[in-house]
Structure formats: structure tokens, C-alpha cells
Design a protein around this motif. Structure first.
Motif, mmCIF file in Angstrom:
data_model
loop_
_atom_site.group_PDB
_atom_site.id
_atom_site.type_symbol
_atom_site.label_atom_id
_atom_site.label_comp_id
_atom_site.label_asym_id
_atom_site.label_seq_id
_atom_site.Cartn_x
_atom_site.Cartn_y
_atom_site.Cartn_z
ATOM 1 N N ALA A 78 0.835 -1.204 0.000
ATOM 2 C CA ALA A 78 0.000 0.000 0.000
ATOM 3 C C ALA A 78 0.867 1.251 0.000
ATOM 4 N N MET A 79 1.954 1.230 0.771
ATOM 5 C CA MET A 79 2.849 2.384 0.794
ATOM 6 C C MET A 79 3.548 2.569 -0.544
ATOM 7 N N GLU A 80 3.837 1.478 -1.227
ATOM 8 C CA GLU A 80 4.420 1.595 -2.567
ATOM 9 C C GLU A 80 3.471 2.331 -3.496
ATOM 10 N N ILE A 81 2.174 2.028 -3.391
ATOM 11 C CA ILE A 81 1.180 2.739 -4.196
ATOM 12 C C ILE A 81 1.149 4.212 -3.828
ATOM 13 N N ALA A 82 1.219 4.495 -2.526
ATOM 14 C CA ALA A 82 1.186 5.889 -2.056
ATOM 15 C C ALA A 82 2.349 6.709 -2.597
ATOM 16 N N ASN A 83 3.468 6.047 -2.905
ATOM 17 C CA ASN A 83 4.661 6.755 -3.365
ATOM 18 C C ASN A 83 4.815 6.771 -4.881
ATOM 19 N N LEU A 84 3.832 6.244 -5.604
ATOM 20 C CA LEU A 84 3.922 6.234 -7.065
ATOM 21 C C LEU A 84 3.867 7.668 -7.620
ATOM 22 N N PRO A 85 4.584 7.946 -8.712
ATOM 23 C CA PRO A 85 4.593 9.299 -9.304
ATOM 24 C C PRO A 85 3.392 9.550 -10.210
ATOM 25 N N ARG A 94 -6.055 3.027 -7.538
ATOM 26 C CA ARG A 94 -5.244 1.812 -7.599
ATOM 27 C C ARG A 94 -5.240 1.098 -6.244
ATOM 28 N N TYR A 95 -5.180 1.877 -5.176
ATOM 29 C CA TYR A 95 -5.221 1.295 -3.827
ATOM 30 C C TYR A 95 -6.496 0.479 -3.635
ATOM 31 N N GLN A 134 -2.249 1.460 10.075
ATOM 32 C CA GLN A 134 -1.219 1.677 9.062
ATOM 33 C C GLN A 134 -1.835 2.062 7.714
ATOM 34 N N LEU A 135 -2.945 1.431 7.364
ATOM 35 C CA LEU A 135 -3.614 1.781 6.107
ATOM 36 C C LEU A 135 -4.158 3.198 6.157
ATOM 37 N N ILE A 142 -1.770 9.989 0.907
ATOM 38 C CA ILE A 142 -2.257 10.211 -0.461
ATOM 39 C C ILE A 142 -3.214 11.399 -0.504
ATOM 40 N N ILE A 143 -4.126 11.453 0.461
ATOM 41 C CA ILE A 143 -5.108 12.546 0.489
ATOM 42 C C ILE A 143 -4.423 13.884 0.738
ATOM 43 N N SER A 144 -3.433 13.914 1.606
ATOM 44 C CA SER A 144 -2.669 15.149 1.844
ATOM 45 C C SER A 144 -2.003 15.625 0.555
ATOM 46 N N ASP A 145 -1.442 14.680 -0.189
ATOM 47 C CA ASP A 145 -0.836 15.035 -1.474
ATOM 48 C C ASP A 145 -1.875 15.610 -2.419
ATOM 49 N N GLY A 146 -3.074 15.001 -2.397
ATOM 50 C CA GLY A 146 -4.146 15.476 -3.270
ATOM 51 C C GLY A 146 -4.635 16.859 -2.892
ATOM 52 N N ILE A 147 -4.652 17.164 -1.612
ATOM 53 C CA ILE A 147 -5.038 18.509 -1.151
ATOM 54 C C ILE A 147 -3.982 19.518 -1.597
ATOM 55 N N ALA A 148 -2.723 19.150 -1.435
ATOM 56 C CA ALA A 148 -1.627 20.060 -1.812
ATOM 57 C C ALA A 148 -1.612 20.336 -3.306
ATOM 58 N N SER A 149 -1.991 19.341 -4.112
ATOM 59 C CA SER A 149 -1.970 19.515 -5.572
ATOM 60 C C SER A 149 -3.241 20.155 -6.106
ATOM 61 N N GLY A 150 -4.244 20.335 -5.245
ATOM 62 C CA GLY A 150 -5.503 20.931 -5.672
ATOM 63 C C GLY A 150 -6.510 19.926 -6.205
#
Length: 202
Positions: A78-85, A94-95, A134-135, A142-150
Motif C-alpha cells: 500500500a505504501m508503494e502505491i502511495a509513493n507512485l509518481p 489503484r489502492y 497503518q492503512l 495520499i489525500i494530503s498530497d491530493g489537497i496540496a496539488s488541488g
């Protein structure tokens, strides 16, 4: 020298633990958890049951250790998915699909593994709660990244992660997934995942 001796002793102990877990995993998968006992595991390893009890207090403890090992692997994936570019939205998509596919594989191809998971869920062992925590950490990232990217609206990512995880329960909980599989009056995996992603955008 004592530090070296301690490290050797720790390594030897871990080797024995891994051997026991590998044998138990093999037997649980072949015969089933309920039909395998500590004596069977000991016999498979060519040792006495007393030797097994030097490392594990019961079959239940062996089972918990096996579940922790399996779920740690799931957390790592799951963390590997979270770190995908890729976009946060696509990572969540995908998760959801990966978690669902894992559950389906366990239900359809590995019935004995399903029994092991169900036993763990029924006993509400701490290893299951740790896995869920952990999940949630993965989803919050992932959600934090999505907030930061708009991609997603500003919101509490930890709360959103818990809600997104709750939406995935019919896809990832083996007992619930088994009840919902191929039912026309239940939401499909795609519908649930897309609904949960849309909720993060509002």
C-alpha cells in the motif's frame, strides 16, 4: 564479545522463529488452521512440540505472528502505491482495486488463508487494528498530497482517510466481500471507489 554473542543468539532465535512460521504457514494453507496443531508443525520441522513452545506460547500466537507478517506485506504494498509518481486520485483508485483484488484472491484461490483471516477478525486481535491504523496513515498521505496539488478540497486528511477506508470495507473485509460478491443490489467496486474519490473533491 557479549554484544556479538547476543547478536548471534538473536539471529539464531529469529531463524528458528522464521522456520516455525514458514512451516505453520505451509500447513495452515494446506490443511487449514483448525485442522493443524502445534504437534503437526513440530513434526513437519523434525522437532518436538516443546521446542516450538520455546518460541511461541500457543498455536494462537503462531497464527497472530503469521497474520502480522502477511499484513505487514500488505501495508508495504500500500505504501508503494502511495509513493507512485501519479496523481493522488489515481493512487487512491489503484489502492482500492489492489486491496479488493487481494481479498478476492484470498476468497477464491486461497480458502485456507481466508479461514486464517476470519479467525483473526473474530478474535479482534491487535494485529488487525494495527493494520487498519497503518492503512489510514497510507491513505492520509495520499489525500494530503491530493489537497496540496488541488485535486481534493482542503479538509482533515486523517478524518478523510478514515472515511475513505470505511467506504472500502465492502471491498476489503473478507466476510463482507464474500456476502456482497456478485449481488446485483450492492455497489460494484468501481462504483464504491469512484464515489469515495468524488467525496474528497466536494
Amino acid at each position: 564479545m557479549s554484544d556479538i554473542a547476543d547478536r548471534v543468539a538473536d539471529s539464531s532465535r529469529q531463524d528458528n522463529v522464521n522456520r516455525i512460521l514458514d512451516a505453520a504457514d505451509r500447513l495452515f494453507r494446506h490443511y487449514g488452521y483448525s485442522k493443524t496443531n502445534v504437534a503437526d508443525i513440530a513434526r513437519d520441522l523434525g522437532m518436538s512440540p516443546a521446542n516450538i513452545y520455546r518460541f511461541f506460547g500457543s498455536k494462537s500466537e503462531i497464527h497472530q505472528a503469521l497474520m502480522e507478517r502477511m499484513l505487514t506485506h500488505r501495508n508495504d504494498l500500500a505504501m508503494e502505491i502511495a509513493n507512485l509518481p501519479i496523481s493522488a486520485e489515481e493512487r487512491l483508485r489503484r489502492y482500492g482495486h489492489e486491496e479488493h483484488q487481494f481479498t478476492i484472491n484470498v476468497l477464491t484461490d486461497q480458502k485456507k488463508v481466508h479461514e486464517m483471516v476470519v479467525v483473526a477478525l473474530e478474535h479482534q486481535w491487535g494485529v488487525i487494528e494495527k493494520h487498519i491504523d497503518q492503512l489510514h496513515i497510507v491513505l492520509a498521505k495520499i489525500i494530503s498530497d491530493g489537497i496540496a496539488s488541488g485535486e481534493f478540497v482542503d479538509q482533515d486528511p486523517e478524518m478523510a482517510a478514515r472515511c475513505f477506508g470505511a467506504c472500502m470495507v465492502p471491498l476489503c473485509h473478507p466476510q463482507v466481500a464474500a456476502q456482497c460478491m456478485n449481488k446485483e443490489n450492492r455497489a460494484s467496486p468501481d462504483e464504491l471507489i469512484e464515489f469515495a474519490i468524488r467525496a474528497l473533491k466536494k
